[in-house]
Design a protein around this motif. Structure first.
Motif, mmCIF file in Angstrom:
data_model
loop_
_atom_site.group_PDB
_atom_site.id
_atom_site.type_symbol
_atom_site.label_atom_id
_atom_site.label_comp_id
_atom_site.label_asym_id
_atom_site.label_seq_id
_atom_site.Cartn_x
_atom_site.Cartn_y
_atom_site.Cartn_z
ATOM 1 N N ARG A 1 0.826 -1.204 0.000
ATOM 2 C CA ARG A 1 0.000 0.000 0.000
ATOM 3 C C ARG A 1 0.863 1.259 0.000
ATOM 4 N NH1 ARG A 1 -4.648 0.292 4.423
ATOM 5 N NH2 ARG A 1 -5.234 -1.537 3.207
ATOM 6 N N THR A 2 1.981 1.214 0.710
ATOM 7 C CA THR A 2 2.884 2.370 0.732
ATOM 8 C C THR A 2 3.496 2.599 -0.639
ATOM 9 O OG1 THR A 2 3.395 1.940 3.056
ATOM 10 C CG2 THR A 2 4.921 3.340 1.834
ATOM 11 N N VAL A 3 3.904 1.533 -1.303
ATOM 12 C CA VAL A 3 4.474 1.655 -2.640
ATOM 13 C C VAL A 3 3.427 2.221 -3.602
ATOM 14 C CG1 VAL A 3 5.540 0.412 -4.551
ATOM 15 C CG2 VAL A 3 6.063 -0.235 -2.191
ATOM 16 N N ALA A 4 2.176 1.759 -3.481
ATOM 17 C CA ALA A 4 1.117 2.287 -4.340
ATOM 18 C C ALA A 4 0.926 3.782 -4.111
ATOM 19 C CB ALA A 4 -0.189 1.537 -4.072
ATOM 20 N N GLY A 5 1.040 4.218 -2.851
ATOM 21 C CA GLY A 5 0.924 5.642 -2.557
ATOM 22 C C GLY A 5 2.029 6.451 -3.200
ATOM 23 N N TRP A 6 3.238 5.893 -3.212
ATOM 24 C CA TRP A 6 4.351 6.592 -3.869
ATOM 25 C C TRP A 6 4.096 6.748 -5.359
ATOM 26 C CZ3 TRP A 6 8.556 3.053 -1.300
ATOM 27 C CH2 TRP A 6 8.705 3.424 0.047
ATOM 28 N N ILE A 7 3.535 5.723 -5.974
ATOM 29 C CA ILE A 7 3.309 5.755 -7.419
ATOM 30 C C ILE A 7 2.171 6.706 -7.776
ATOM 31 C CG2 ILE A 7 2.582 4.348 -9.393
ATOM 32 C CD1 ILE A 7 4.015 1.995 -8.131
ATOM 33 N N LEU A 8 1.111 6.721 -6.968
ATOM 34 C CA LEU A 8 -0.061 7.515 -7.291
ATOM 35 C C LEU A 8 0.121 8.997 -6.985
ATOM 36 C CD1 LEU A 8 -2.870 5.110 -6.001
ATOM 37 C CD2 LEU A 8 -2.205 5.551 -8.367
ATOM 38 N N ARG A 9 1.054 9.337 -6.121
ATOM 39 C CA ARG A 9 1.291 10.745 -5.810
ATOM 40 C C ARG A 9 2.184 11.390 -6.868
ATOM 41 N NH1 ARG A 9 3.651 10.145 0.045
ATOM 42 N NH2 ARG A 9 4.243 12.328 -0.318
ATOM 43 N N HIS A 10 2.068 12.712 -6.971
ATOM 44 C CA HIS A 10 2.909 13.443 -7.917
ATOM 45 C C HIS A 10 4.362 13.315 -7.481
ATOM 46 C CE1 HIS A 10 4.602 16.732 -10.295
ATOM 47 N NE2 HIS A 10 3.493 16.694 -11.020
ATOM 48 N N PRO A 11 5.269 13.064 -8.419
ATOM 49 C CA PRO A 11 6.685 12.883 -8.033
ATOM 50 C C PRO A 11 7.240 14.047 -7.225
ATOM 51 C CG PRO A 11 6.343 12.241 -10.316
ATOM 52 C CD PRO A 11 5.056 12.855 -9.849
ATOM 53 N N GLN B 1 11.501 9.077 -2.656
ATOM 54 C CA GLN B 1 11.915 8.932 -4.043
ATOM 55 C C GLN B 1 13.020 7.885 -4.197
ATOM 56 O OE1 GLN B 1 12.980 12.729 -5.683
ATOM 57 N NE2 GLN B 1 10.979 13.659 -5.283
ATOM 58 N N LEU B 2 13.958 7.892 -3.268
ATOM 59 C CA LEU B 2 15.032 6.896 -3.316
ATOM 60 C C LEU B 2 14.486 5.493 -3.085
ATOM 61 C CD1 LEU B 2 17.857 8.790 -1.371
ATOM 62 C CD2 LEU B 2 17.685 8.413 -3.839
ATOM 63 N N ARG B 3 13.546 5.366 -2.138
ATOM 64 C CA ARG B 3 12.963 4.049 -1.868
ATOM 65 C C ARG B 3 12.168 3.549 -3.069
ATOM 66 N NH1 ARG B 3 10.797 4.980 4.371
ATOM 67 N NH2 ARG B 3 12.850 4.838 5.385
ATOM 68 N N LEU B 4 11.411 4.442 -3.713
ATOM 69 C CA LEU B 4 10.648 4.029 -4.882
ATOM 70 C C LEU B 4 11.572 3.590 -6.008
ATOM 71 C CD1 LEU B 4 7.996 3.684 -6.350
ATOM 72 C CD2 LEU B 4 8.053 6.117 -6.946
ATOM 73 N N LYS C 1 8.161 -0.764 -12.450
ATOM 74 C CA LYS C 1 8.664 0.454 -13.090
ATOM 75 C C LYS C 1 7.788 0.823 -14.278
ATOM 76 C CE LYS C 1 12.810 2.494 -15.133
ATOM 77 N NZ LYS C 1 14.242 2.275 -15.491
ATOM 78 N N ALA C 2 7.411 -0.177 -15.078
ATOM 79 C CA ALA C 2 6.525 0.088 -16.214
ATOM 80 C C ALA C 2 5.160 0.569 -15.746
ATOM 81 C CB ALA C 2 6.384 -1.176 -17.063
ATOM 82 N N LEU C 3 4.653 -0.055 -14.668
ATOM 83 C CA LEU C 3 3.364 0.352 -14.120
ATOM 84 C C LEU C 3 3.389 1.805 -13.667
ATOM 85 C CD1 LEU C 3 0.505 -0.276 -13.046
ATOM 86 C CD2 LEU C 3 1.578 -1.051 -10.930
ATOM 87 N N ALA C 4 4.446 2.187 -12.960
ATOM 88 C CA ALA C 4 4.558 3.567 -12.492
ATOM 89 C C ALA C 4 4.592 4.544 -13.656
ATOM 90 C CB ALA C 4 5.809 3.716 -11.635
ATOM 91 N N VAL D 1 0.997 4.854 -15.035
ATOM 92 C CA VAL D 1 0.118 5.579 -14.113
ATOM 93 C C VAL D 1 0.393 7.071 -14.184
ATOM 94 C CG1 VAL D 1 -0.394 5.971 -11.674
ATOM 95 C CG2 VAL D 1 -0.239 3.638 -12.557
ATOM 96 N N ARG D 2 1.643 7.451 -14.210
ATOM 97 C CA ARG D 2 1.982 8.871 -14.242
ATOM 98 C C ARG D 2 1.637 9.489 -15.587
ATOM 99 N NH1 ARG D 2 7.721 8.710 -10.827
ATOM 100 N NH2 ARG D 2 6.728 8.466 -8.774
ATOM 101 N N SER D 3 1.764 8.734 -16.660
ATOM 102 C CA SER D 3 1.364 9.252 -17.968
ATOM 103 C C SER D 3 -0.135 9.502 -18.021
ATOM 104 C CB SER D 3 1.775 8.271 -19.068
ATOM 105 O OG SER D 3 3.177 8.137 -19.141
ATOM 106 N N PHE D 4 -0.902 8.564 -17.458
ATOM 107 C CA PHE D 4 -2.351 8.740 -17.448
ATOM 108 C C PHE D 4 -2.753 9.911 -16.548
ATOM 109 C CE2 PHE D 4 -6.726 7.880 -16.200
ATOM 110 C CZ PHE D 4 -7.297 7.574 -17.424
ATOM 111 N N ALA D 5 -2.039 10.087 -15.443
ATOM 112 C CA ALA D 5 -2.329 11.221 -14.568
ATOM 113 C C ALA D 5 -2.098 12.544 -15.287
ATOM 114 C CB ALA D 5 -1.464 11.141 -13.307
ATOM 115 N N GLN D 6 -1.066 12.610 -16.109
ATOM 116 C CA GLN D 6 -0.810 13.824 -16.881
ATOM 117 C C GLN D 6 -1.904 14.054 -17.907
ATOM 118 O OE1 GLN D 6 2.881 13.782 -19.050
ATOM 119 N NE2 GLN D 6 2.913 16.009 -19.314
ATOM 120 N N ILE D 7 -2.348 12.980 -18.563
ATOM 121 C CA ILE D 7 -3.444 13.111 -19.526
ATOM 122 C C ILE D 7 -4.706 13.612 -18.830
ATOM 123 C CG2 ILE D 7 -4.956 11.799 -21.065
ATOM 124 C CD1 ILE D 7 -2.606 9.944 -21.644
ATOM 125 N N LEU D 8 -4.959 13.113 -17.624
ATOM 126 C CA LEU D 8 -6.168 13.477 -16.898
ATOM 127 C C LEU D 8 -6.128 14.915 -16.402
ATOM 128 C CD1 LEU D 8 -8.850 12.633 -15.521
ATOM 129 C CD2 LEU D 8 -7.488 11.843 -13.587
#
Length: 213
Positions: free
Chosen positions: A87-97, A105-108, A119-122, A125-132
């Motif tokens: 869940r913590t890793v998911a939070g890192w990915i879903l939040r803005h870098p 950032q180092l842990r991610l 890495k591909a998933l992240a 997700v970030r590309s889709f967040a930018q589109i949104l």
């Protein structure tokens, strides 16, 4: 409640009977145990399962080597061998870098170094967040094609759902209009209906719908 449970309760004469003998788990038949592909069962595992009662999961865990034991909901990270909840890793990915601390950032980065799929998933997700957030709906077909090229079943399910109504999704990611106000009124009316269920007639309900803020 099953018939077996009812029978065990009926046969118990004292409270102690509920915790001795009668409530032991039934032996697990060796023929029900199957090895994972490429991971044969450990020697002696079948014999250890025969007649095993109580918490079979805990006892079975002890029969396996340390490298085979499961650690649910956890993902390895870092060189020190520590672990962090998924869940913590998911939070890192879903939040803005930019909102992540330097340590996060180092842990991610360490997590993604151990798992290329993550890495591909992240990245997706970030590309889709930018589109949104930037309303770049014209980039949606490109994003869908990129997701299909990676082995990410979870995102593939999302892609299938988007393809079923791509025109509406593209419009939602491009146009400034939305149905948020309408949905808000629908929720307000549902709340009023629940509050007045069985208490008043339609006339009063109509007045509350029209006059209540």
């Amino acid at each position: 409640m099953t018939y077996r449970t009812v029978k065990l309760l009926a046969d118990a004469t004292t409270p102690e009977d509920l915790f001795h003998g009668q409530w032991q788990a039934r032996p697990l038949s060796p023929r029900r145990v199957r090895a994972l592909p490429g991971r044969p069962l450990e020697p002696g595992l079948h014999q250890g399962l025969e007649g095993m009662g109580g918490d079979r999961a805990t006892r079975l865990q002890g029969l396996l080597p340390a490298s085979s034991r499961l650690l649910p909901h956890q993902t390895p990270f870092g060189r020190s061998g520590h672990r962090t909840p998924a869940r913590t890793v998911a939070g890192w990915i879903l939040r803005h870098p930019d909102s992540l601390s330097e340590v996060d950032q180092l842990r991610l980065k360490a997590v993604m170094a151990h798992c290329p799929e993550l890495k591909a998933l992240a990245g997706h997700v970030r590309s889709f967040a930018q589109i949104l957030t930037e309303r770049q709906g014209q980039r949606l077909p490109e994003w869908l094609d990129a997701v299909r090229q990676d082995d990410l079943p979870g995102l593939h399910t999302l892609v299938v759902g988007i393809d079923r109504d791509r025109a509406a999704v593209t419009a939602g990611l491009t146009l400034p209009w939305h149905s948020g106000v309408v949905e808000g009124h629908v929720n307000r009316i549902k709340m009023l209906k629940r509050q007045m269920f069985g208490r008043a007639g339609f006339a009063l309900l109509r007045k509350r719908v029209l006059l209540a803020p």
